[in-house]
Motif scaffolding. Sequence first.
Motif, mmCIF file in Angstrom:
data_model
loop_
_atom_site.group_PDB
_atom_site.id
_atom_site.type_symbol
_atom_site.label_atom_id
_atom_site.label_comp_id
_atom_site.label_asym_id
_atom_site.label_seq_id
_atom_site.Cartn_x
_atom_site.Cartn_y
_atom_site.Cartn_z
ATOM 1 N N ILE B 18 0.855 -1.184 0.000
ATOM 2 C CA ILE B 18 0.000 0.000 0.000
ATOM 3 C C ILE B 18 0.890 1.232 0.000
ATOM 4 C CG2 ILE B 18 -1.757 1.306 1.259
ATOM 5 C CD1 ILE B 18 -2.423 -1.308 2.733
ATOM 6 N N GLN B 19 0.530 2.193 -0.814
ATOM 7 C CA GLN B 19 1.212 3.481 -0.733
ATOM 8 C C GLN B 19 0.178 4.571 -0.648
ATOM 9 O OE1 GLN B 19 4.584 4.465 -3.324
ATOM 10 N NE2 GLN B 19 4.196 2.455 -4.195
ATOM 11 N N MET B 20 0.336 5.413 0.355
ATOM 12 C CA MET B 20 -0.512 6.604 0.429
ATOM 13 C C MET B 20 0.420 7.786 0.303
ATOM 14 S SD MET B 20 -3.014 5.480 3.540
ATOM 15 C CE MET B 20 -4.517 6.298 3.068
ATOM 16 N N ILE B 21 0.123 8.626 -0.669
ATOM 17 C CA ILE B 21 1.021 9.731 -0.950
ATOM 18 C C ILE B 21 0.240 11.033 -0.849
ATOM 19 C CG2 ILE B 21 2.581 10.752 -2.646
ATOM 20 C CD1 ILE B 21 2.644 7.848 -3.902
ATOM 21 N N GLY B 22 0.545 11.807 0.154
ATOM 22 C CA GLY B 22 -0.085 13.125 0.324
ATOM 23 C C GLY B 22 -1.594 13.071 0.334
ATOM 24 N N VAL B 23 -2.138 12.137 1.117
ATOM 25 C CA VAL B 23 -3.592 11.961 1.090
ATOM 26 C C VAL B 23 -4.284 12.935 2.047
ATOM 27 C CG1 VAL B 23 -5.455 10.361 1.624
ATOM 28 C CG2 VAL B 23 -3.422 9.543 0.406
ATOM 29 N N HIS B 24 -5.270 13.597 1.508
ATOM 30 C CA HIS B 24 -6.114 14.481 2.322
ATOM 31 C C HIS B 24 -7.556 14.056 2.186
ATOM 32 C CE1 HIS B 24 -3.212 17.834 3.121
ATOM 33 N NE2 HIS B 24 -2.603 17.241 2.094
ATOM 34 N N LYS B 25 -8.296 14.275 3.276
ATOM 35 C CA LYS B 25 -9.731 14.024 3.185
ATOM 36 C C LYS B 25 -10.479 15.013 4.053
ATOM 37 C CE LYS B 25 -13.468 10.825 3.881
ATOM 38 N NZ LYS B 25 -14.128 11.343 2.685
ATOM 39 N N LYS B 34 -4.916 14.689 7.118
ATOM 40 C CA LYS B 34 -4.071 15.791 6.666
ATOM 41 C C LYS B 34 -2.743 15.239 6.187
ATOM 42 C CE LYS B 34 -6.184 18.647 10.226
ATOM 43 N NZ LYS B 34 -6.034 18.975 11.635
ATOM 44 N N ASP B 35 -2.566 15.224 4.896
ATOM 45 C CA ASP B 35 -1.278 14.901 4.301
ATOM 46 C C ASP B 35 -0.693 13.595 4.841
ATOM 47 O OD1 ASP B 35 0.826 15.268 2.610
ATOM 48 O OD2 ASP B 35 2.010 16.377 4.092
#
Lengths: 367, 258
Positions: B18-25, B34-35
Amino acid sequence: MTDATPTFERSPDLPPPASTVGVVGWLRQNLFSTWYNTLLTILALWIVWEAVPPVISWAFLTADWAGTSRDDCTSGGACWVFIKEWFGQFIYGRYPIEERWRINFGSIILIVCAATLFFPRFPYKLWVSLFLIFVYPIVAFFLFSGDAFGLEWVETPLWGGLFLTLVIAIVGCVFALPIGIVLALGRRSDMPAVRAVCVAFIELWRGVPLITVLFMASVMFPLFVPEGLTFDKLLRALIGIMLFQAAYLAEVIRGGLQAIPRGQYEGAQALGLSYWKMMILIILPQALKLVIPGIVNSFIALLKDTTLVLIIGLFDFLGMIQAAGTNPDWLGFAVEGYVFAAFVFWVLCFGISRYSLHLERKLHTGH
Amino acid sequence: MSDAQTATSTDGNGGSAIQMIGVHKWYGQFHVLKDINLAVDRKEKIVVCGPSGSGKSTLIRCINRLEEHQRGQIIVEDIELTNDLKKIDEIRREVGMVFQHFNLFPHLSVLDNLTLAPIWVRKMPKDEAEDVAMKFLTRVKIPEQATKFPGQLSGGQQQRVAIARSLCMNPKIMLFDEPTSALDPEMIKEVLDVMVDLAEEGMTMIVVTHEMGFANRVADRVIFMDGGEVIEQADPETFFNNPQSERTKLFLSQILSH
Ligand SMILES: Nc1ncnc2c1ncn2[C@@H]1O[C@H](COP(=O)(O)OP(=O)(O)OP(=O)(O)O)[C@@H](O)[C@H]1O
Ligand SMILES: [Mg+2]
């Protein structure tokens, strides 16, 4: 604590006072507990005493059962001869007598197939259900209306009586259910256009009385379609009733959908089920089970509302009874007719309601 | 805020599960995530903890698209999560999820709960699906409950059924959202045992939990979240014995004190 603690012998229990147990106790507790309860009990007993014996006497003791014409009704009680003589018409309407076997045959197929579904261990339920849903309506259509397979054409204005009542009620409910489900799902859809269409449809049909729908179907509809193009009046009424019923069922089903916790959707989605698989396999089975009472309720309402088709000239069960009551040879026996109609409707509705209770209990899986 | 500059791993060449890159919601105005930058290796076990409302559930629910993220990239098993429904389905097939409240299907028997997705999603023949289901029920030590309905089982048994249900889809990654916090204390162990077994078999796991004993024993990495941010991540040794930030220390003192 000392050793001198006195010891007690337990004396045997006394029997409860006679006035609190058995019939006397029950009567006292439930019917004569206070002075106004006593008064109400006496009043109720008096009403029963005044009302029941005459009814029993009218319906059974002094009733006329044997004979073939009104002249045989001499005793002053109910004239059940009237019902007996007209029984065939009440059931089959003006369907030709020599063709009535077709209705019997069609009903027997339906009853036998439906009965197999009641046996828990019957192995071919799926096939029987598929047959009932997809094949039977076609078979029944050709069987009842004819003009195929060497069967004589029986036009729908001749259909009537209890037969017509059941055709309308069953077609109305069976076809309305899937439409109602789709409407309910549509009303909860994420897509604004789908939602708007479903809301508009539901609110439109729910806002109109059934009588209006029937009038529209029989009187207004022909004005809007090109000349020469005619639809069967019964078919038009059926479609109207079906859509009317679908709108009601949609709201009942929506109530069920709302009661399903979000976790069920998430559990299904996390397993990779698509929207329709999730709905069909997970959500709808639970939602529909929850709203069985509501669905049955609207089916019972529909069954009774079918009597309204009389106003567009279709002679359903009640319509036939009324028509018979205005027959010059049988004037004056309307009461017997209405009592009979009430009795038959009650038996049908009560049966449906018992069946739904049975269904609820069977589907209960302990949560 | 540029996505790439804060990314811990931008190669995306299949090294990570899994890669989460700069995820915002956001939920409306509310900034929940936040990021988030997170790379999870294959076979890695990650425990996520943090105070209530810090966004832990939201984080893992983004991974199988139960929640939609508004910015950044999430790549699961080399598939990027977009609005493409096909890809979402593909990812959900690879990612199993266990919920706090089990979310078993109450109208289906335990066996049917387990075989449903293999049959309808993986198109497995019924017999085979039932064999697989029995295998996993045996692994979670309740094969004798197969014909019962979920409502007839204890909480711990239900949660084990839920784990078995996910495993029947043969997922590459398992997500757990507080799997033991709705359980009575005496049932927690039976569920944790199953999870430990699973970890030892080499499943990639992300577990949101406050069971610090479990974290200590199983986790390769513990992640602490607060206010929608990843505050600190470290191996359990360092995390518990030598936390860096004040918030982590405060949180640890609160949950370890009782
Ligand atoms: N559907 C939603 N709409 C609006 N706000 C939401 C929604 N779901 C969660 N939130 C908010 O987002 C924040 C993070 O929620 P989340 O469930 O991820 O927290 P959590 O860390 O899992 O907390 P807990 O330990 O209580 O489960 C919370 O403040 C919550 O109120
Ligand atoms: Mg949570």
